[in-house]
Design a protein around this motif. Sequence first.
Motif, PDB file in Angstrom:
ATOM      1  N   THR A 550     -17.228  57.743  37.329  1.00  0.00           N
ATOM      2  CA  THR A 550     -17.869  58.060  38.608  1.00  0.00           C
ATOM      3  C   THR A 550     -18.956  59.115  38.429  1.00  0.00           C
ATOM      4  O   THR A 550     -20.006  59.049  39.076  1.00  0.00           O
ATOM      5  N   SER A 551     -18.720  60.079  37.542  1.00  0.00           N
ATOM      6  CA  SER A 551     -19.737  61.108  37.285  1.00  0.00           C
ATOM      7  C   SER A 551     -21.002  60.498  36.719  1.00  0.00           C
ATOM      8  O   SER A 551     -22.121  60.820  37.158  1.00  0.00           O
ATOM      9  N   LEU A 552     -20.860  59.626  35.736  1.00  0.00           N
ATOM     10  CA  LEU A 552     -22.033  58.966  35.162  1.00  0.00           C
ATOM     11  C   LEU A 552     -22.747  58.108  36.195  1.00  0.00           C
ATOM     12  O   LEU A 552     -23.991  58.118  36.288  1.00  0.00           O
ATOM     13  N   ALA A 553     -21.981  57.376  37.011  1.00  0.00           N
ATOM     14  CA  ALA A 553     -22.590  56.501  38.010  1.00  0.00           C
ATOM     15  C   ALA A 553     -23.323  57.302  39.075  1.00  0.00           C
ATOM     16  O   ALA A 553     -24.452  56.954  39.478  1.00  0.00           O
ATOM     17  N   LEU A 554     -22.715  58.404  39.565  1.00  0.00           N
ATOM     18  CA  LEU A 554     -23.365  59.219  40.595  1.00  0.00           C
ATOM     19  C   LEU A 554     -24.618  59.902  40.047  1.00  0.00           C
ATOM     20  O   LEU A 554     -25.620  60.044  40.759  1.00  0.00           O
ATOM     21  N   THR A 555     -24.568  60.339  38.803  1.00  0.00           N
ATOM     22  CA  THR A 555     -25.759  60.924  38.190  1.00  0.00           C
ATOM     23  C   THR A 555     -26.883  59.898  38.129  1.00  0.00           C
ATOM     24  O   THR A 555     -28.053  60.213  38.380  1.00  0.00           O
ATOM     25  N   THR A 556     -26.528  58.650  37.815  1.00  0.00           N
ATOM     26  CA  THR A 556     -27.534  57.587  37.771  1.00  0.00           C
ATOM     27  C   THR A 556     -28.132  57.348  39.152  1.00  0.00           C
ATOM     28  O   THR A 556     -29.349  57.180  39.298  1.00  0.00           O
ATOM     29  N   ILE A 557     -27.301  57.347  40.178  1.00  0.00           N
ATOM     30  CA  ILE A 557     -27.771  57.047  41.538  1.00  0.00           C
ATOM     31  C   ILE A 557     -28.623  58.182  42.092  1.00  0.00           C
ATOM     32  O   ILE A 557     -29.704  57.964  42.654  1.00  0.00           O
ATOM     33  N   GLU A 558     -28.154  59.413  41.937  1.00  0.00           N
ATOM     34  CA  GLU A 558     -28.766  60.538  42.632  1.00  0.00           C
ATOM     35  C   GLU A 558     -29.851  61.248  41.835  1.00  0.00           C
ATOM     36  O   GLU A 558     -30.769  61.817  42.429  1.00  0.00           O
ATOM     37  N   LEU A 559     -29.772  61.235  40.493  1.00  0.00           N
ATOM     38  CA  LEU A 559     -30.623  62.138  39.713  1.00  0.00           C
ATOM     39  C   LEU A 559     -31.408  61.472  38.596  1.00  0.00           C
ATOM     40  O   LEU A 559     -32.078  62.160  37.822  1.00  0.00           O
ATOM     41  N   ALA A 560     -31.324  60.147  38.449  1.00  0.00           N
ATOM     42  CA  ALA A 560     -31.872  59.505  37.253  1.00  0.00           C
ATOM     43  C   ALA A 560     -33.279  58.960  37.487  1.00  0.00           C
ATOM     44  O   ALA A 560     -33.481  58.085  38.320  1.00  0.00           O
ATOM     45  N   ASN A 561     -34.239  59.515  36.741  1.00  0.00           N
ATOM     46  CA  ASN A 561     -35.541  58.868  36.589  1.00  0.00           C
ATOM     47  C   ASN A 561     -35.556  58.190  35.213  1.00  0.00           C
ATOM     48  O   ASN A 561     -34.516  58.077  34.550  1.00  0.00           O
ATOM     49  N   GLU A 562     -36.713  57.737  34.741  1.00  0.00           N
ATOM     50  CA  GLU A 562     -36.767  56.998  33.482  1.00  0.00           C
ATOM     51  C   GLU A 562     -36.318  57.858  32.301  1.00  0.00           C
ATOM     52  O   GLU A 562     -35.610  57.380  31.405  1.00  0.00           O
ATOM     53  N   GLU A 563     -36.682  59.126  32.321  1.00  0.00           N
ATOM     54  CA  GLU A 563     -36.290  60.003  31.220  1.00  0.00           C
ATOM     55  C   GLU A 563     -34.788  60.235  31.199  1.00  0.00           C
ATOM     56  O   GLU A 563     -34.144  60.221  30.139  1.00  0.00           O
ATOM     57  N   VAL A 564     -34.209  60.433  32.381  1.00  0.00           N
ATOM     58  CA  VAL A 564     -32.759  60.652  32.471  1.00  0.00           C
ATOM     59  C   VAL A 564     -32.004  59.393  32.083  1.00  0.00           C
ATOM     60  O   VAL A 564     -30.934  59.460  31.452  1.00  0.00           O
ATOM     61  N   VAL A 565     -32.533  58.212  32.424  1.00  0.00           N
ATOM     62  CA  VAL A 565     -31.879  56.955  32.046  1.00  0.00           C
ATOM     63  C   VAL A 565     -31.760  56.860  30.522  1.00  0.00           C
ATOM     64  O   VAL A 565     -30.704  56.478  29.984  1.00  0.00           O
ATOM     65  N   ILE A 566     -32.818  57.215  29.804  1.00  0.00           N
ATOM     66  CA  ILE A 566     -32.779  57.190  28.334  1.00  0.00           C
ATOM     67  C   ILE A 566     -31.719  58.172  27.826  1.00  0.00           C
ATOM     68  O   ILE A 566     -30.940  57.866  26.904  1.00  0.00           O
ATOM     69  N   ASP A 567     -31.681  59.385  28.423  1.00  0.00           N
ATOM     70  CA  ASP A 567     -30.670  60.365  28.006  1.00  0.00           C
ATOM     71  C   ASP A 567     -29.257  59.850  28.249  1.00  0.00           C
ATOM     72  O   ASP A 567     -28.352  60.070  27.431  1.00  0.00           O
ATOM     73  N   LEU A 568     -29.050  59.176  29.383  1.00  0.00           N
ATOM     74  CA  LEU A 568     -27.717  58.651  29.689  1.00  0.00           C
ATOM     75  C   LEU A 568     -27.326  57.540  28.723  1.00  0.00           C
ATOM     76  O   LEU A 568     -26.150  57.421  28.334  1.00  0.00           O
TER      77      LEU A 568
END
Length: 817
Positions: A550-568
Amino acid sequence: SAGVCCCCAALRPRYKRLVDNIFPEDPKDGLVKADMEKLTFYAVSAPEKLDRIGAYLAERLSRDVVRHRYGYVLIAMEALDQLLMACHSQSIKPFVESFLHMVAKLLESGEPKLQVLGTNSFVKFANIEEDTPSYHRRYDFFVSRFSAMCHSCYPDPEIQTEIRIAGIRGIQGVVRKTVNDELRATIWEPQHMDKIVPSLLFNMQKIEDIDSRIGPPSSPTGGEKEENPALLAENCFRELLGRATYGNMNNAVRPVFAHLDHHRLWDPNEFAVSCFKIIMYSIQAQYSHHVIQEILGHLDVRKRDSPRVRAGIIQVLLEAVAIAAKGSIGPTVLEVFNTLLKHLRISVDFELGDRRSSAGSATFSTSSKESDERIVQNAIIQTIGFFGSNLPDYQRSEIMMFIMGKVPVLGTSQSLDTSHLGDLGTRRIQIMLLRSLLMVTSGYKATTISNALPAPFLDPLLSPSLMEDSELRQLVLEILHNLIDRHDNRAKLRGIRIIPDVSDLKIKRDKISRQDVSFMKKHGQQLYRHIYLGCKEEDNVQKNFELLFTSLALTTIELANEEVVIDLIRLAIALQDIAIVNEDNLPMFNRCGVMALVAAYLNFLSQMIAVPAFCQHVSKVIETRSVEASYFLPETIFKDKSNLPKSLEKHEKDLFFLTNKIAESLGGSGYSVERLSVPYVPQVTDEDRLSRRKSIVDTVSLQVDILPGNNTEDKIDNTEEITFEALKKAIDNNGLEEQEKEKKRLVIEKFQKAPFEEIAAQCETKANLLHDRLAQILELTIRPPPSPSGTMTITAGHAHYHSVPVYEMKFPDLCVY
C-alpha cells in the motif's frame, strides 16, 4: 372581672388584635378570610407595623409548634405567605427576618409535614424579587438544613421521598435567591457547595435510565418534575451550573469529584460519565476548559489508584473533551495531551513493575493487573485520538509534532523519560504513542505533502529505532498512509494481490504539484530506504507486506512523476535482489513474500503508467510464475505457507523481472532509462552508526566499483566454466589493463548518470569508514602523558584508571632543579 378583661383587651395594640382575629376557635375551620383581609389592608396602609406583625406572628407560631398545635401553625404560615406576597415596600425587610425565623423553626422540627410546610413558604419567598438586596442576610442555616433533608432516611418511603423533594426545592430556592447577586456571592463558597452539590448528586443517583438524559437540558412536565427527586435534582443541578461564572466554576465542580470518590463511582463509571455530560452541556461554553483542567488535576491526584479507577476518570475526560472540542477549549490543548502522555508512561511503568515483582508468584493476579493497565492505556489512546481528530488542521499538525517529540527515538531529545523502563518499556511506550499518533492523523488532509510530513516529523518517524518490532513498523506505515493518502484511495488498495485491471478501482489522483516534486527530491530517499529496510526484517508477517504494498502504491498515486517512477522501479528490482541473493539469511517465507510484493507492485505500477511493452513484460513474468512458481505470487504465498521452495538459485530468469527488459520497454516512452542500470543503494544516516541494530553499513554493500550492469540477468549468468585458457587469460597483463580501463569507464559512467543522493550516500559512507579507521589508529598511536591522577583506558566497554606514582614519572630536564 369581665370589665377588667374587656378593658385589657381594648388596651392591646391594634396589630395584635388583628392578628389574633385571623385564628378561629377551631383550627379545622382554617384562616378567617375576612379578618385576614383587614390585617392585609392594615399592613399595606401602615407598612411601619410590618415588623411588629411579623414578630407577633412568629411568637404565636413558636408557641404553637412547642404545644404541637399544628392546625394553628398552618394558619400562621398561610397568613405570613399572604402578607409577604401583598407587601412590596422597603419596610418588608424587617418582616422578612421574622418570616425566615419562623421558617427555620419549622425546618428544625422533627415533623415531616412542618418541614414540607416551611420549605413551601421559603420557595414562595425565593420567587419574590426584592428591589434592593440585603447584604447582611445569610442563608447558611437553610443550606445545611435543606441539604440534610435531601439525605432523609425516614422509614416510610413516601414520606422520605416527600422530604427529599422538599429539600431539593429548598436548595433550588436558595440558589435562585442568592446566585444572581454578584455582591452577595456567599452561596458559591466551598463550605456551601460541599453541601449543595453532593445532596443533588445523591438524589440523581436514583435515576434508573441514565442514558435518557445525557445531552442538552431536557424539559420534563411539571408533574413529573415535582414527583421524581432524581429529575428535580438534575434540573436544579443544571440551573446551578448554568449560573456559574468564571470565578466560581471550580467551586461548583470540585465537590463532584469528592462525591464520586467517596461513593466509589469511577468503576463502574456510568454515573460519573452522565454527571460530566450534564456539566459540560449546562455550563457556558467559554468555561469548558475549566472542567477539563479539573479532570486532569484529579487524574494526577488519583494516579496511584487502581487501573480501573484511572480508566474511569480518563473515559470521563474523553466524554468532556468530545463536547468541548466542538467549541473553543482555550489554552488546554497541549496540557491535555501532555498530561495524558505522562499517565501513559506511568501506566506502562506500573505494568512492567507488576510483571517484574510478580515474576515468581501466581500468574493470575499478574495477568489481571496487566490487562487492567492495558484498559488504561487504551482509554488514553482513545482520548488522545478523539481529541486530536476533532481539532482544526492547524492545531492538529502541532499536536502531531508534539506527540512525535515524545516518542523515544535514538539520537533525538524527547521529554518523556523512559530510561528506567528498559528496552521492553521503551518499546511499549513507542507502540502506545504511535497508536495515539495514528488516531490523530486519521482524516488529516494537507494541501501539500510537505505540510503533512515536515522534516522534524518525518525524520524520527522513519528512524531505525522504530523498525525493531513488527508492530512498530506496521504503525509507522499506517501513519504514513494517513498523511500521504489525500484522495481516500487506501481502502481500494487494501490487501496485497495481483490486480487484473487497475482501472476498475477508479483511483482518484491529481497532477503532481511542484511542492510535491520538491518534497520527493528532498525526502524521497528516506521513504525508499524505509521500505527497503522494512522488507529485510525477519519478523515480517502478512500484514507487513500488505502495508508495504500500500505504501508503494500510494506513493505512486500521490507523489510519482517520471523521475520518481524510475526510482520506484529501481527500488522494486533491489527488493527482488534481496530475495534472490539473500545476504541477510532471510527465511524462505520472507524471500517469497518479497518476491510476491514486487510482483503485485510492478503489476500495479505498469498499469498506472500505461506503457504497453512494460505491461507485457510484467504480465508475462506473472503468467510464468503462476504456472511454474506460484509461491512467488501473493495469492499463493500468503494462503499456503507449506508449499515453499527449498532454494531460489535454480530458478530460470523468466521468473524474474529483468532490468534490461524494463529499460527496453520504457525507452521509447520518454523515461530516463539510463538510471535503471544503476542499482539502488539505500541512504546511510547518522543513526545507523548509533543504533543497536546491525549497521546498515554492514548489511548493504556500498561498493563504488560495482558494475552498473550488475542486474538480475547478470547475476543469474555470472557462473562460467573455469578452464586452463581462462586462468591463463586472467594472468595475462594485457587482460588486467583492459579490466582496469573498463572499471574506470564504468565508474565515470556511474557518476554521470546516478542520482546525486546516491553518489552523496556512497561518498559519505566511504568518508565515515575512513574517519572511523583514522580515529582507531590515532587512539592506538597517540597516548596522553602520564598523570598522578591516573589515565583512563577502555577495555571491553569498561573504563579502567591507572595511576603513576610521582617518583616514577620522568620529567623533562628543564623542569628538574
